[in-house]
Design a protein around this motif. Structure first.
Motif, PDB file in Angstrom:
ATOM      1  N   ILE A 190      -0.446  -7.588  -6.016  1.00  9.85           N
ATOM      2  CA  ILE A 190       0.058  -6.365  -5.388  1.00  9.85           C
ATOM      3  C   ILE A 190       0.278  -6.656  -3.910  1.00  9.85           C
ATOM      4  O   ILE A 190      -0.623  -7.160  -3.226  1.00  9.85           O
ATOM      5  CB  ILE A 190      -0.937  -5.208  -5.608  1.00  9.85           C
ATOM      6  N   PRO A 191       1.496  -6.383  -3.398  1.00  5.16           N
ATOM      7  CA  PRO A 191       1.795  -6.709  -2.001  1.00  5.16           C
ATOM      8  C   PRO A 191       0.811  -6.085  -1.016  1.00  5.16           C
ATOM      9  O   PRO A 191       0.245  -5.011  -1.262  1.00  5.16           O
ATOM     10  CB  PRO A 191       3.209  -6.141  -1.807  1.00  5.16           C
ATOM     11  N   LYS A 192       0.659  -6.782   0.118  1.00  2.00           N
ATOM     12  CA  LYS A 192      -0.225  -6.326   1.199  1.00  2.00           C
ATOM     13  C   LYS A 192       0.577  -5.444   2.152  1.00  2.00           C
ATOM     14  O   LYS A 192       1.736  -5.726   2.450  1.00  2.00           O
ATOM     15  CB  LYS A 192      -0.745  -7.574   1.919  1.00  2.00           C
ATOM     16  N   VAL A 193      -0.045  -4.375   2.628  1.00  2.85           N
ATOM     17  CA  VAL A 193       0.601  -3.462   3.585  1.00  2.85           C
ATOM     18  C   VAL A 193       0.362  -3.974   5.007  1.00  2.85           C
ATOM     19  O   VAL A 193      -0.735  -4.436   5.335  1.00  2.85           O
ATOM     20  CB  VAL A 193       0.007  -2.033   3.458  1.00  2.85           C
ATOM     21  N   PHE A 194       1.410  -3.906   5.852  1.00  8.53           N
ATOM     22  CA  PHE A 194       1.269  -4.197   7.286  1.00  8.53           C
ATOM     23  C   PHE A 194       1.282  -2.861   8.032  1.00  8.53           C
ATOM     24  O   PHE A 194       2.347  -2.315   8.339  1.00  8.53           O
ATOM     25  CB  PHE A 194       2.403  -5.108   7.762  1.00  8.53           C
ATOM     26  N   PRO A 195       0.082  -2.294   8.306  1.00  3.60           N
ATOM     27  CA  PRO A 195      -0.003  -0.932   8.844  1.00  3.60           C
ATOM     28  C   PRO A 195       0.712  -0.755  10.187  1.00  3.60           C
ATOM     29  O   PRO A 195       1.274   0.304  10.464  1.00  3.60           O
ATOM     30  CB  PRO A 195      -1.498  -0.670   8.999  1.00  3.60           C
ATOM     31  N   GLU A 196       0.685  -1.821  11.038  1.00  5.53           N
ATOM     32  CA  GLU A 196       1.308  -1.689  12.372  1.00  5.53           C
ATOM     33  C   GLU A 196       2.835  -1.601  12.276  1.00  5.53           C
ATOM     34  O   GLU A 196       3.500  -1.220  13.249  1.00  5.53           O
ATOM     35  CB  GLU A 196       0.878  -2.848  13.286  1.00  5.53           C
ATOM     36  N   HIS A 197       3.393  -1.922  11.115  1.00  5.77           N
ATOM     37  CA  HIS A 197       4.838  -1.807  10.902  1.00  5.77           C
ATOM     38  C   HIS A 197       5.157  -0.769   9.828  1.00  5.77           C
ATOM     39  O   HIS A 197       6.201  -0.824   9.185  1.00  5.77           O
ATOM     40  CB  HIS A 197       5.431  -3.170  10.504  1.00  5.77           C
ATOM     41  N   SER A 198       4.229   0.161   9.631  1.00  9.61           N
ATOM     42  CA  SER A 198       4.410   1.188   8.595  1.00  9.61           C
ATOM     43  C   SER A 198       4.109   2.568   9.164  1.00  9.61           C
ATOM     44  O   SER A 198       3.233   2.726  10.020  1.00  9.61           O
ATOM     45  CB  SER A 198       3.478   0.909   7.409  1.00  9.61           C
ATOM     46  N   THR A 199       4.852   3.556   8.668  1.00  7.87           N
ATOM     47  CA  THR A 199       4.652   4.956   9.075  1.00  7.87           C
ATOM     48  C   THR A 199       4.871   5.824   7.847  1.00  7.87           C
ATOM     49  O   THR A 199       4.960   5.332   6.725  1.00  7.87           O
ATOM     50  CB  THR A 199       5.677   5.376  10.163  1.00  7.87           C
ATOM     51  N   ARG A 200       5.017   7.120   8.065  1.00  6.10           N
ATOM     52  CA  ARG A 200       5.272   8.051   6.964  1.00  6.10           C
ATOM     53  C   ARG A 200       6.610   7.757   6.266  1.00  6.10           C
ATOM     54  O   ARG A 200       6.779   8.042   5.095  1.00  6.10           O
ATOM     55  CB  ARG A 200       5.278   9.474   7.519  1.00  6.10           C
ATOM     56  N   ARG A 201       7.572   7.185   7.022  1.00  4.33           N
ATOM     57  CA  ARG A 201       8.923   6.970   6.455  1.00  4.33           C
ATOM     58  C   ARG A 201       9.359   5.506   6.431  1.00  4.33           C
ATOM     59  O   ARG A 201      10.476   5.194   6.029  1.00  4.33           O
ATOM     60  CB  ARG A 201       9.951   7.795   7.243  1.00  4.33           C
ATOM     61  N   VAL A 202       8.499   4.607   6.888  1.00  2.00           N
ATOM     62  CA  VAL A 202       8.785   3.166   6.833  1.00  2.00           C
ATOM     63  C   VAL A 202       7.545   2.470   6.280  1.00  2.00           C
ATOM     64  O   VAL A 202       6.420   2.747   6.730  1.00  2.00           O
ATOM     65  CB  VAL A 202       9.134   2.606   8.231  1.00  2.00           C
ATOM     66  N   LEU A 203       7.754   1.592   5.285  1.00  2.00           N
ATOM     67  CA  LEU A 203       6.618   0.885   4.682  1.00  2.00           C
ATOM     68  C   LEU A 203       6.939  -0.607   4.646  1.00  2.00           C
ATOM     69  O   LEU A 203       7.924  -1.030   4.035  1.00  2.00           O
ATOM     70  CB  LEU A 203       6.384   1.414   3.262  1.00  2.00           C
ATOM     71  N   THR A 204       6.114  -1.412   5.338  1.00  3.80           N
ATOM     72  CA  THR A 204       6.329  -2.859   5.406  1.00  3.80           C
ATOM     73  C   THR A 204       5.254  -3.566   4.579  1.00  3.80           C
ATOM     74  O   THR A 204       4.055  -3.330   4.747  1.00  3.80           O
ATOM     75  CB  THR A 204       6.296  -3.341   6.869  1.00  3.80           C
ATOM     76  N   LEU A 205       5.739  -4.430   3.670  1.00  3.64           N
ATOM     77  CA  LEU A 205       4.859  -5.084   2.691  1.00  3.64           C
ATOM     78  C   LEU A 205       5.106  -6.584   2.679  1.00  3.64           C
ATOM     79  O   LEU A 205       6.215  -7.036   2.983  1.00  3.64           O
ATOM     80  CB  LEU A 205       5.145  -4.539   1.285  1.00  3.64           C
ATOM     81  N   SER A 206       4.085  -7.342   2.270  1.00 11.17           N
ATOM     82  CA  SER A 206       4.270  -8.786   2.115  1.00 11.17           C
ATOM     83  C   SER A 206       5.322  -9.044   1.036  1.00 11.17           C
ATOM     84  O   SER A 206       5.409  -8.309   0.052  1.00 11.17           O
ATOM     85  CB  SER A 206       2.948  -9.456   1.740  1.00 11.17           C
ATOM     86  N   PHE A 207       6.126 -10.083   1.235  1.00 10.30           N
ATOM     87  CA  PHE A 207       7.165 -10.436   0.269  1.00 10.30           C
ATOM     88  C   PHE A 207       6.550 -11.299  -0.824  1.00 10.30           C
ATOM     89  O   PHE A 207       6.062 -12.393  -0.555  1.00 10.30           O
ATOM     90  CB  PHE A 207       8.311 -11.169   0.966  1.00 10.30           C
ATOM     91  N   GLU A 208       6.519 -10.776  -2.044  1.00 17.47           N
ATOM     92  CA  GLU A 208       5.931 -11.498  -3.180  1.00 17.47           C
ATOM     93  C   GLU A 208       7.054 -11.878  -4.141  1.00 17.47           C
ATOM     94  O   GLU A 208       7.640 -11.015  -4.778  1.00 17.47           O
ATOM     95  CB  GLU A 208       4.878 -10.633  -3.894  1.00 17.47           C
TER      96      GLU A 208
END
Length: 434
Positions: free
Chosen positions: A224-242
């Motif tokens: 399951i991809p990892k979340v990058f909280p510093e690049h994520s908000t309510r409308r943008v979600l940044t995840l590790s590329f698997e």
């Protein structure tokens, strides 16, 4: 979303126009066929539902955003619609057209509060996936980590409430929905809750972390991809590329690998339902990828359903009643799950035939490519059709049924040929009979 579709007033008018048109069609149909015989009335009603279904699907498909998402969620609950409407709405699950990059860039910069080229050293303009409420782009973080960035379309969340009300009004007209008002209220509350959660990427980020932690402790090959909280908000979600392969590619691998993947899909779903009490409830093949070592990657956690301890207890008891062919107990459990309208109305011999068909893929060696249970089930549908009103769609069971059947079709795509009884037994142990 085009300006036409994203302007609240225009969205409202478009949906209101659809609703008015459906009302006119239903009234005209009733007047025109007032003196017709029963067969003619049924034929006219079926044609009307086809027209209504296509109109709903076309209108929501054009609008994108919340209205289209409502339609997609409704298609997951297609048990509540006549089949003509359900099949038309189902086409909303197909891939949506992408939004211009300028609008995506503006949304990312507004959400992350910095220029896009500062937040990411590279951000691909062309999305590799686009859906009803957002699209996904590949990017690279300043530290060189490859990621995927899910970006919600601007304005989609504010349109949600109005869209849902209008779509519900359209569907309720002249009995297009097959369930009573009280059950409609519960179902639409469920749809509203599901929509609210999907529109909030902070909730999805929490889901990623919960499911990632849960599966890491059980099986390292559920990725399951990892979340990058510093690049994520309510409308943008940044995840590790698997990186993984599609179900089409995986279906060409050796049977031992395909069986390993099939077992992993069923086991992961069962562990989520019966142990975590929350499960990933969007089994669309595009939400999974696979590796030749048997690993399964799960990409999207916008759709997650939570189950109460009571519901899980009833499900386990229902499974064991089914194993024992204890029909009175099956009906008690279905009643407790609000899925049975009337007891003692469905013939016992049909119950027994259905039980064999439904349990076959999980309790005996089964060739999913041959898919005998489905083919035998289709024959049973014809025999069972006149008793169908005995059962009713229940908010407690709909998403469970939809997810299990979705994973069943994933195993068919993978051409799994295996005996899954030990997996089934580990998830829901058989009761010891005296």
């Amino acid at each position: 979303m085009s300006k036409n579709a994203s302007t609240p007033g225009r969205r409202f008018m478009k949906l209101a126009s659809m609703t008015a048109s459906i009302a006119t069609k239903t009234v005209s149909n009733s007047i025109r066929n007032f003196n017709a015989d029963e067969d003619k009335k049924n034929e006219a009603r079926s044609q009307l539902f086809q027209d209504i279904g296509l109109q709903i699907a076309d209108t929501l498909g054009e609008m994108k955003g919340a209205a289209m998402k409502v339609g997609q969620i409704a298609s997951q609950y297609k048990d509540i619609f006549p089949p003509e409407v359900a099949s038309a709405i189902a086409k909303l699950q197909r891939q949506a057209p992408a939004m211009p990059f300028a609008e995506i860039k503006q949304q990312v910069e507004s959400e992350l509060r910095q220029p896009i080229n500062k937040a990411f050293t590279h951000f691909e303009e062309q999305p590799f996936a686009a859906a009803s409420i957002g699209q996904v782009h590949k990017a690279i973080l300043p530290n060189g980590t490859p990621v995927v960035v899910k970006v919600q379309y601007p304005g989609v969340d504010t349109a949600c409430e109005s869209d849902l009300k209008q779509v519900r009004l359209a569907l309720r007209l002249m009995g297009v929905l097959k369930v009573d008002k009280k059950l409609q209220d519960r179902l639409f509350q469920e749809i509203q809750h599901s929509l609210h959660e999907e529109l909030n990427y902070e909730i999805e980020a929490q889901n990623f972390e919960v499911f990632r932690t849960f599966h890491q402790s059980l099986d390292s090959k559920i990725i399951i991809p990892k979340v990058f909280p510093e690049h994520s908000t309510r409308r943008v979600l940044t995840l590790s590329f698997e990186q993984g392969e599609s179900i089409e590619t995986a279906s060409t691998w050796d049977l031992t690998i395909r069986n390993d993947i099939g077992r992993r899909l069923i086991q992961a779903l069962g562990q989520q339902m019966f142990f975590l009490k929350r499960f990933h409830c969007d089994p669309h093949p595009g939400n999974f990828a696979f590796r030749e070592n048997g690993s399964v990657i799960i990409y999207d956690f916008g759709g997650v359903k939570t189950l109460s301890t009571d519901i899980i207890t009833h499900f386990k008891s229902l499974v064991n009643a089914a194993r024992q062919q204890d029909i009175p107990r099956i009906e008690d459990e279905l009643t407790a799950l609000d899925a049975l309208a009337e007891k003692n109305k469905f013939p016992e011999d049909l119950y027994q035939q259905w039980l064999e068909v439904l349990l076959r893929p999980l309790t005996t060696p089964y060739d999913f490519a041959e898919n005998s249970a489905h083919h035998d089930g289709m024959k049973l549908v014809k025999k069972s059709f006149k008793y169908w009103d005995v059962f009713k769609p229940s908010p407690d069971t709909l998403m469970v049924n939809r997810t299990i059947s979705g994973q069943y079709w994933n195993l068919i795509h993978l051409k799994v040929n295996d005996d899954l009884n030990d997996v089934f037994e580990s998830l829901v142990p058989s009761e010891q009979l005296n």
